[in-house]
Design a protein around this motif. Structure first.
Motif, PDB file in Angstrom:
ATOM      1  N   THR A 151     140.757  52.320  35.376  1.00  0.00           N
ATOM      2  CA  THR A 151     139.938  50.910  35.595  1.00  0.00           C
ATOM      3  C   THR A 151     140.823  49.732  35.317  1.00  0.00           C
ATOM      4  O   THR A 151     140.800  48.835  36.316  1.00  0.00           O
ATOM      5  CB  THR A 151     138.991  51.074  34.472  1.00  0.00           C
ATOM      6  OG1 THR A 151     138.023  52.246  34.635  1.00  0.00           O
ATOM      7  CG2 THR A 151     138.319  49.669  34.349  1.00  0.00           C
ATOM      8  N   GLY A 152     141.879  49.722  34.338  1.00  0.00           N
ATOM      9  CA  GLY A 152     142.560  48.464  34.294  1.00  0.00           C
ATOM     10  C   GLY A 152     143.519  48.163  35.339  1.00  0.00           C
ATOM     11  O   GLY A 152     143.656  47.045  35.556  1.00  0.00           O
ATOM     12  N   ILE A 153     143.974  49.427  35.751  1.00  0.00           N
ATOM     13  CA  ILE A 153     144.996  49.261  37.059  1.00  0.00           C
ATOM     14  C   ILE A 153     144.204  48.909  38.280  1.00  0.00           C
ATOM     15  O   ILE A 153     144.941  47.803  38.930  1.00  0.00           O
ATOM     16  CB  ILE A 153     145.974  50.356  37.409  1.00  0.00           C
ATOM     17  CG1 ILE A 153     146.725  50.758  36.169  1.00  0.00           C
ATOM     18  CG2 ILE A 153     146.738  50.495  38.481  1.00  0.00           C
ATOM     19  CD1 ILE A 153     147.371  52.180  36.066  1.00  0.00           C
ATOM     20  N   ILE A 154     143.343  49.050  38.558  1.00  0.00           N
ATOM     21  CA  ILE A 154     142.677  48.814  39.934  1.00  0.00           C
ATOM     22  C   ILE A 154     142.185  47.385  39.819  1.00  0.00           C
ATOM     23  O   ILE A 154     142.075  46.679  40.637  1.00  0.00           O
ATOM     24  CB  ILE A 154     141.675  49.555  40.396  1.00  0.00           C
ATOM     25  CG1 ILE A 154     140.373  49.621  39.584  1.00  0.00           C
ATOM     26  CG2 ILE A 154     142.125  51.014  40.927  1.00  0.00           C
ATOM     27  CD1 ILE A 154     139.039  49.877  40.101  1.00  0.00           C
ATOM     28  N   HIS A 155     141.820  47.020  38.076  1.00  0.00           N
ATOM     29  CA  HIS A 155     141.277  45.440  38.365  1.00  0.00           C
ATOM     30  C   HIS A 155     142.231  44.597  38.424  1.00  0.00           C
ATOM     31  O   HIS A 155     142.172  43.379  39.012  1.00  0.00           O
ATOM     32  CB  HIS A 155     140.499  45.528  37.072  1.00  0.00           C
ATOM     33  CG  HIS A 155     139.018  45.739  37.239  1.00  0.00           C
ATOM     34  ND1 HIS A 155     138.238  44.810  37.410  1.00  0.00           N
ATOM     35  CD2 HIS A 155     138.602  47.007  37.391  1.00  0.00           C
ATOM     36  CE1 HIS A 155     137.205  45.279  37.497  1.00  0.00           C
ATOM     37  NE2 HIS A 155     137.095  46.680  37.618  1.00  0.00           N
ATOM     38  N   ASP A 156     143.540  44.873  37.695  1.00  0.00           N
ATOM     39  CA  ASP A 156     144.655  43.808  37.734  1.00  0.00           C
ATOM     40  C   ASP A 156     145.589  43.828  39.262  1.00  0.00           C
ATOM     41  O   ASP A 156     146.145  42.729  39.426  1.00  0.00           O
ATOM     42  CB  ASP A 156     145.519  44.005  36.722  1.00  0.00           C
ATOM     43  CG  ASP A 156     145.302  42.932  35.697  1.00  0.00           C
ATOM     44  OD1 ASP A 156     144.014  42.276  35.640  1.00  0.00           O
ATOM     45  OD2 ASP A 156     146.158  42.580  34.791  1.00  0.00           O
ATOM     46  N   THR A 157     145.244  45.022  39.730  1.00  0.00           N
ATOM     47  CA  THR A 157     146.183  44.928  41.401  1.00  0.00           C
ATOM     48  C   THR A 157     144.966  44.664  42.314  1.00  0.00           C
ATOM     49  O   THR A 157     145.375  44.904  43.511  1.00  0.00           O
ATOM     50  CB  THR A 157     146.759  46.370  41.321  1.00  0.00           C
ATOM     51  OG1 THR A 157     145.831  47.478  41.633  1.00  0.00           O
ATOM     52  CG2 THR A 157     147.685  46.739  40.347  1.00  0.00           C
ATOM     53  N   GLY A 158     143.874  44.463  42.040  1.00  0.00           N
ATOM     54  CA  GLY A 158     142.806  44.209  43.185  1.00  0.00           C
ATOM     55  C   GLY A 158     142.794  45.505  44.140  1.00  0.00           C
ATOM     56  O   GLY A 158     142.884  45.351  45.228  1.00  0.00           O
ATOM     57  N   VAL A 159     142.678  46.558  43.316  1.00  0.00           N
ATOM     58  CA  VAL A 159     142.852  48.060  43.936  1.00  0.00           C
ATOM     59  C   VAL A 159     143.981  48.056  44.904  1.00  0.00           C
ATOM     60  O   VAL A 159     143.957  48.209  46.185  1.00  0.00           O
ATOM     61  CB  VAL A 159     141.456  47.957  44.804  1.00  0.00           C
ATOM     62  CG1 VAL A 159     141.421  49.611  45.356  1.00  0.00           C
ATOM     63  CG2 VAL A 159     140.141  47.662  44.162  1.00  0.00           C
ATOM     64  N   PHE A 160     145.037  47.984  44.202  1.00  0.00           N
ATOM     65  CA  PHE A 160     146.305  48.177  44.804  1.00  0.00           C
ATOM     66  C   PHE A 160     146.879  47.302  46.086  1.00  0.00           C
ATOM     67  O   PHE A 160     147.522  47.563  46.823  1.00  0.00           O
ATOM     68  CB  PHE A 160     146.667  49.508  45.258  1.00  0.00           C
ATOM     69  CG  PHE A 160     146.277  50.867  44.277  1.00  0.00           C
ATOM     70  CD1 PHE A 160     147.017  50.766  42.866  1.00  0.00           C
ATOM     71  CD2 PHE A 160     145.050  51.541  44.610  1.00  0.00           C
ATOM     72  CE1 PHE A 160     146.349  51.567  42.112  1.00  0.00           C
ATOM     73  CE2 PHE A 160     144.514  52.311  43.326  1.00  0.00           C
ATOM     74  CZ  PHE A 160     145.235  52.582  42.363  1.00  0.00           C
ATOM     75  N   GLN A 161     146.349  45.889  45.836  1.00  0.00           N
ATOM     76  CA  GLN A 161     146.532  45.203  47.016  1.00  0.00           C
ATOM     77  C   GLN A 161     147.459  43.999  46.376  1.00  0.00           C
ATOM     78  O   GLN A 161     147.938  43.652  47.409  1.00  0.00           O
ATOM     79  CB  GLN A 161     145.047  44.327  47.114  1.00  0.00           C
ATOM     80  CG  GLN A 161     144.960  43.471  48.200  1.00  0.00           C
ATOM     81  CD  GLN A 161     143.878  42.380  47.994  1.00  0.00           C
ATOM     82  OE1 GLN A 161     143.781  41.265  48.138  1.00  0.00           O
ATOM     83  NE2 GLN A 161     142.571  42.812  47.828  1.00  0.00           N
ATOM     84  N   TYR A 162     147.548  43.674  45.352  1.00  0.00           N
ATOM     85  CA  TYR A 162     148.318  42.350  45.069  1.00  0.00           C
ATOM     86  C   TYR A 162     149.687  42.704  44.811  1.00  0.00           C
ATOM     87  O   TYR A 162     150.106  44.056  44.451  1.00  0.00           O
ATOM     88  CB  TYR A 162     147.834  41.865  43.796  1.00  0.00           C
ATOM     89  CG  TYR A 162     146.340  41.465  43.571  1.00  0.00           C
ATOM     90  CD1 TYR A 162     145.632  40.967  44.851  1.00  0.00           C
ATOM     91  CD2 TYR A 162     145.739  41.368  42.273  1.00  0.00           C
ATOM     92  CE1 TYR A 162     144.183  40.672  44.625  1.00  0.00           C
ATOM     93  CE2 TYR A 162     144.315  41.048  42.479  1.00  0.00           C
ATOM     94  CZ  TYR A 162     143.632  40.638  43.371  1.00  0.00           C
ATOM     95  OH  TYR A 162     142.382  40.372  43.406  1.00  0.00           O
ATOM     96  N   GLN A 163     150.487  41.738  44.968  1.00  0.00           N
ATOM     97  CA  GLN A 163     151.978  41.936  44.889  1.00  0.00           C
ATOM     98  C   GLN A 163     152.639  42.622  43.497  1.00  0.00           C
ATOM     99  O   GLN A 163     153.761  43.195  43.447  1.00  0.00           O
ATOM    100  CB  GLN A 163     152.641  40.537  44.948  1.00  0.00           C
ATOM    101  CG  GLN A 163     152.868  40.040  46.298  1.00  0.00           C
ATOM    102  CD  GLN A 163     153.615  40.702  47.283  1.00  0.00           C
ATOM    103  OE1 GLN A 163     154.733  41.230  46.756  1.00  0.00           O
ATOM    104  NE2 GLN A 163     153.232  40.844  48.438  1.00  0.00           N
ATOM    105  N   ASN A 164     151.779  42.623  42.307  1.00  0.00           N
ATOM    106  CA  ASN A 164     152.292  43.324  41.352  1.00  0.00           C
ATOM    107  C   ASN A 164     152.099  44.660  41.246  1.00  0.00           C
ATOM    108  O   ASN A 164     152.674  45.516  40.515  1.00  0.00           O
ATOM    109  CB  ASN A 164     151.534  42.734  39.929  1.00  0.00           C
ATOM    110  CG  ASN A 164     149.876  43.129  40.241  1.00  0.00           C
ATOM    111  OD1 ASN A 164     149.460  43.594  41.136  1.00  0.00           O
ATOM    112  ND2 ASN A 164     149.157  42.893  39.250  1.00  0.00           N
ATOM    113  N   THR A 165     151.305  45.215  42.237  1.00  0.00           N
ATOM    114  CA  THR A 165     151.789  46.764  42.668  1.00  0.00           C
ATOM    115  C   THR A 165     152.787  47.476  43.218  1.00  0.00           C
ATOM    116  O   THR A 165     153.580  46.488  43.860  1.00  0.00           O
ATOM    117  CB  THR A 165     150.573  47.110  43.812  1.00  0.00           C
ATOM    118  OG1 THR A 165     149.237  46.440  43.561  1.00  0.00           O
ATOM    119  CG2 THR A 165     150.239  48.510  43.778  1.00  0.00           C
TER     120      THR A 165
END
Ligand code: 5GP
Ligand code: MN
Length: 315
Positions: A151-165
């Motif tokens: 849950t934490g990972i998908i929220h902060d990465t915008g479901v693996f979309q943002y550059q932090n992925t």
């Protein structure tokens, strides 16, 4: 720190706390740590504190055990914060943090300079949840703990979309998937789903947004009286700034809502050129290069003009 066990020796009580207005990563990382300690360190008394977490995270095991306030003064042997970038962001558990015998901070904010005794901050990690996961024994991560980390990972990465992925993020997500995490449901219900009212408010903010700096910047806002009219709070407005950011040609998106008359909670998002964390820090806030926030006072136009000045310097 290599493993969370390093800070648990001789510890009989642990308090866990996240930041004000807890987001998915904050709730996910705190809950994962809470479930892990409850299951594998049953002799340690563990409490979790989060300010009014959203009901959409209620599928997480132990959600109802979350304490929403520090009602009685408790002195913990150890207090651990997850996803908290500075002392003033702790919120409801602040008192317990101050009185704890030892403190540990687990985080991933580049603006975090370390405010606890032990600071485990990995600035290039996708999320505090990913940082926490690296500190756990992998064979002790059960489905409930994995669900919280996911849950934490998908929220902060915008479901693996943002550059932090990064590749490590996807590797960890794969490992969590092996634990039986109901990933489709989590993504839909906790990330994308909105109430009818939330969609209405988003539609209105988008319709009334303005383009600035030759279309490189977009600003949207909602006033207190309109929030009252729709019956929404700050936590109902997540996702609006992300949608503004997706406007073609835009480098930076600004969204703010009026907390109380002339006081605004500001969210900033960047598509890469602008470091919005710098802008937020300038106004006493913080965050990441592409997602940051701060509090500001004045009129709607004061907020826009002041932020625009800082963004323009970077363009
Ligand atoms: P959001 O715009 O979603 O509220 O926040 C985006 C990011 O900026 C989050 O990582 C959050 O931790 C950080 N952030 C937002 N508001 C503040 C603030 O007032 N102070 C600090 N230090 N960080 C903030
Ligand atoms: Mn985070």
């Amino acid at each position: 720190m290599n493993n969370i066990s390093e800070v648990l020796e001789g510890v009989h009580s642990v308090g866990i706390g996240g930041h004000v207005r807890p987001d998915g990563d904050c709730v996910g990382s705190c809950m994962a740590l809470y479930l892990y300690l409850k299951k594998w360190y049953p002799k340690i008394h563990t409490d979790i504190y989060l300010e009014d977490p959203k009901e959409q995270f209620s599928y997480l095991e132990g959600f109802r055990e979350i304490r929403k306030a520090c009602t009685e003064p408790v002195i913990y042997d150890l207090f651990i914060t997850c996803d908290v970038s500075s002392r003033d962001r702790i919120g409801v558990a602040g008192e317990c943090f101050d009185t704890a015998k030892r403190t540990v901070c687990i985080d991933h904010h580049i603006s975090n300079f370390g405010f606890a005794e032990v600071n485990h901050v990995v600035g290039d990690a996708s999320s505090a949840s990913e940082v926490l996961y690296a500190l756990l024994d992998k064979d002790k991560v059960d489905q409930a703990i994995a669900t919280a980390v996911y849950t934490g990972i998908i929220h902060d990465t915008g479901v693996f979309q943002y550059q932090n992925t990064n590749p490590e993020t996807l590797f960890v997500a794969g490992e969590l998937m092996k634990k039986g995490v109901p990933f489709s449901r989590i993504i839909d219900e906790s990330f994308y789903q909105k109430t009818y009212i939330q969609n209405q408010v988003m539609g209105r903010v988008l319709a009334e947004s303005i383009m600035l700096l030759d279309g490189k910047c977009i600003a949207g806002w909602i006033r207190y009286k309109d929030m009252e009219f729709y019956g929404v709070e700050g936590k109902d407005l997540d996702g609006i700034v992300s949608q503004l950011r997706l406007t073609e040609g835009v480098e930076a998106a600004i969204f703010f809502y009026e907390n109380e008359p002339q006081c605004y909670k500001v969210s900033l998002r960047s598509n890469g050129v602008v470091d919005v964390s710098k802008v937020a820090v300038y106004f006493g806030g913080g965050g990441h290069i592409r997602a940051a926030g701060c509090n500001m006072n004045g009129s709607v136009y004061d907020v826009i003009n002041n932020i625009l000045e800082q963004i323009e310097k970077q363009l």
